[in-house]
Design an enzyme around this catalytic site. Structure first.
Site, PDB file in Angstrom:
ATOM      1  N   GLU A  81      -9.708   1.825   3.212  1.00  0.00           N
ATOM      2  CA  GLU A  81     -10.527   1.487   1.271  1.00  0.00           C
ATOM      3  C   GLU A  81     -10.370  -0.076   1.959  1.00  0.00           C
ATOM      4  OE1 GLU A  81      -8.758   2.814  -2.304  1.00  0.00           O
ATOM      5  OE2 GLU A  81      -7.591   2.840  -0.998  1.00  0.00           O
ATOM      6  N   HIS A  82      -9.193  -0.527   2.318  1.00  0.00           N
ATOM      7  CA  HIS A  82      -8.465  -2.238   2.248  1.00  0.00           C
ATOM      8  C   HIS A  82      -8.410  -2.559   3.246  1.00  0.00           C
ATOM      9  CE1 HIS A  82      -6.775  -0.445  -1.136  1.00  0.00           C
ATOM     10  NE2 HIS A  82      -7.466  -1.308  -2.163  1.00  0.00           N
TER      11      HIS A  82
ATOM     12  N   ASP B 242      -6.222  -5.702  -6.142  1.00  0.00           N
ATOM     13  CA  ASP B 242      -5.961  -4.916  -7.528  1.00  0.00           C
ATOM     14  C   ASP B 242      -6.174  -5.305  -8.800  1.00  0.00           C
ATOM     15  OD1 ASP B 242      -5.449  -3.132  -4.885  1.00  0.00           O
ATOM     16  OD2 ASP B 242      -3.862  -3.504  -5.197  1.00  0.00           O
TER      17      ASP B 242
ATOM     18  N   HIS C 179       1.707   2.848  -3.197  1.00  0.00           N
ATOM     19  CA  HIS C 179       1.517   3.672  -4.393  1.00  0.00           C
ATOM     20  C   HIS C 179       2.050   6.005  -4.081  1.00  0.00           C
ATOM     21  CE1 HIS C 179      -1.850   1.338  -5.611  1.00  0.00           C
ATOM     22  NE2 HIS C 179      -2.365   1.157  -4.201  1.00  0.00           N
TER      23      HIS C 179
ATOM     24  N   GLN D  88       0.925  -0.940  -0.101  1.00  0.00           N
ATOM     25  CA  GLN D  88       0.301  -0.120   0.145  1.00  0.00           C
ATOM     26  C   GLN D  88       0.736   0.755   0.050  1.00  0.00           C
ATOM     27  OE1 GLN D  88      -3.339   0.404   0.164  1.00  0.00           O
ATOM     28  NE2 GLN D  88      -3.085   2.405  -0.506  1.00  0.00           N
TER      29      GLN D  88
ATOM     30  N   HIS E 285     -54.268  16.677  -6.606  1.00  0.00           N
ATOM     31  CA  HIS E 285     -54.038  15.222  -7.168  1.00  0.00           C
ATOM     32  C   HIS E 285     -54.811  14.376  -6.716  1.00  0.00           C
ATOM     33  CE1 HIS E 285     -49.884  16.837  -6.316  1.00  0.00           C
ATOM     34  NE2 HIS E 285     -49.414  15.902  -6.552  1.00  0.00           N
TER      35      HIS E 285
END
Length: 428
Positions: A326-327, A360, A262, A259, A419
């Site tokens: 996220e993960h 991924d 990145h 991770q 209505h």
């Protein structure tokens, strides 16, 4: 090295500080991004060429590559590389194909039938980042569900590389997806082009894909400036690894570093129930860092990260749910019993043999996921992201007798006489 905290010693305020991410760290660039958006809106293709020359240092004669260009570039990669992309494509397709489901018609009262039908979003824009890492996998993650959903037009934008080209891996993915054109535009200008349309680039209804801070800011702004929607709010990528005494420190360290590489603003969080395991993981991080080509990036991301030591897995899951990663990787023999307790996460990787990198690239699940705590309210990209569900209803004469007086009463109590009349006129 990772700062380490003991969960039982943390105050509520400190926990809140640890789980918070600065979801708008780039407010300083807002004026710049707005200027880019307005220039593209006003000057179209010429603005795109000017910005590409300014930001990417590439002068473009045309803003796209066509089918023949893509085919030539796709042939520059090896058969082994093609096969890896094909397997990833097949697995992603198989998983996402299962998401298409037809709903049944419901008769809420005799003669009153209601149902929903799926319709694809007609025009979608996919942004595929360039930058320091080649990301053909992102094209597959976005293009496959778009194809399955049946979107009529798929517009792909990616920054130009190699003197106005793209890499062969992206080109081959375009062939797998049967997409015959890619626009050589990156950054905020690509988002603006897809949102407003230019002479060359079609306007879309929804924009997907990750990107740098300028792309992220442009997506957040464009949603308020136009009728175009986006996939989800975005931010730096992140992982949280839960590790107990059964975890292998070298596996855990590898997952954290996967991770961290990145980018410098990524976060890699370790939550462990075991002090000794934590110490061994920290040692492994230092050892494995020495071997990484992207060591400098990973080191800075690690400095942006931390470890939390909890008394048990219950506390570990509680912290993870607050962080909403996220993960989420659970490196424990007890992973199965923890599944029902997971409330907030983008994508979850279970057991010692399931690294994030599998998701991924090739397990089949989607890697376009909510970050910055948005997993509390957003899902990752799926076929659902590319479709709309339209409701239908049909009432027979029998149905009017059952539902009519209820509608009349409710319309009257809200003071909406027309209505009521729309129902009453059908009942006489």
């Amino acid at each position: 090295m990772l700062n380490t905290y003991y969960y039982e010693q943390l105050t509520a305020e400190k926990i809140d500080e640890l789980v918070q991410r600065n979801t708008d760290p780039n407010s300083a660039i807002q004026d710049t991004v707005l200027e880019v958006i307005q220039e593209v809106k006003k000057h179209g293709d010429q603005a795109l060429k000017d910005f590409t020359k300014q930001f990417d240092k590439v002068e473009l004669d045309k803003l796209y590559l066509d089918k023949d260009d893509i085919a030539a570039l796709a042939q520059t990669i090896s058969r082994e590389q093609m096969r890896a992309l094909e397997i990833a494509f097949q697995n992603i397709h198989k998983f996402h194909q299962s998401q298409l489901k037809r709903e049944r018609t419901v008769e809420t009262m005799p003669g009153v039938k209601c149902w929903r039908e799926v319709r694809p979003i007609e025009k979608v824009g996919l942004y595929i980042p360039g930058g320091s890492a080649v990301l053909p996998s992102t094209l597959l993650m976005l293009g496959v569900p778009a194809r399955i959903a049946g979107c009529k037009e798929i517009v792909v934008c990616s920054p130009p590389q190699n003197q106005g080209k793209i890499n062969g891996f992206v080109a081959y993915c375009l062939q797998l997806l049967q997409i015959d054109r890619i626009y050589l535009i990156g950054g905020a200008q690509a988002v603006a082009a897809m949102a407003y349309g230019t002479s060359t680039i079609p306007k879309v209804n929804k924009i997907f894909g990750p990107g740098n801070q300028f792309v992220t800011k442009a997506k957040s702004l464009i949603q308020g400036l136009t009728d175009v929607s986006i996939d989800m709010p975005a931010g730096p990528s992140e992982v949280l690894v839960i590790a107990d005494e059964t975890a292998r420190p070298d596996y855990v360290a590898a997952d954290l570093l996967a991770q961290a590489e990145h980018g410098i603003d990524s976060q890699a969080i370790l939550v462990s129930t075991n002090v000794l395991i934590t110490e061994k993981v920290l040692q492994e991080i230092q050892r494995q860092l020495e071997l990484l080509p992207r060591r400098e990036l990973a080191e800075q991301a690690i400095q942006n990260s931390y470890a939390v030591i909890t008394r048990d897995l219950e506390e570990a899951i509680a912290f993870s749910n607050l962080y909403a990663p996220e993960h989420l990787i659970i490196e424990s023999d007890q992973w199965k019993s923890l599944i029902p307790r997971i409330v907030n996460a983008g994508s979850v990787f279970l057991g010692h043999l399931t690294p994030e990198s599998a998701g991924d690239y090739a397990s089949g699940t989607n890697h376009t996921l909510p970050t910055s705590g948005y997993a509390k309210s957003y899902s990752g990209v799926s076929v659902d992201s590319f479709i709309k569900k339209i409701t239908f209803q049909h009432i027979t004469e029998e149905g009017l007798q059952y539902i009519g007086s209820t509608v009349e009463t409710l319309a009257e109590l809200e003071g909406l006489q027309a209505h009521k009349q729309a129902m009453s006129i059908r009942m006489t």
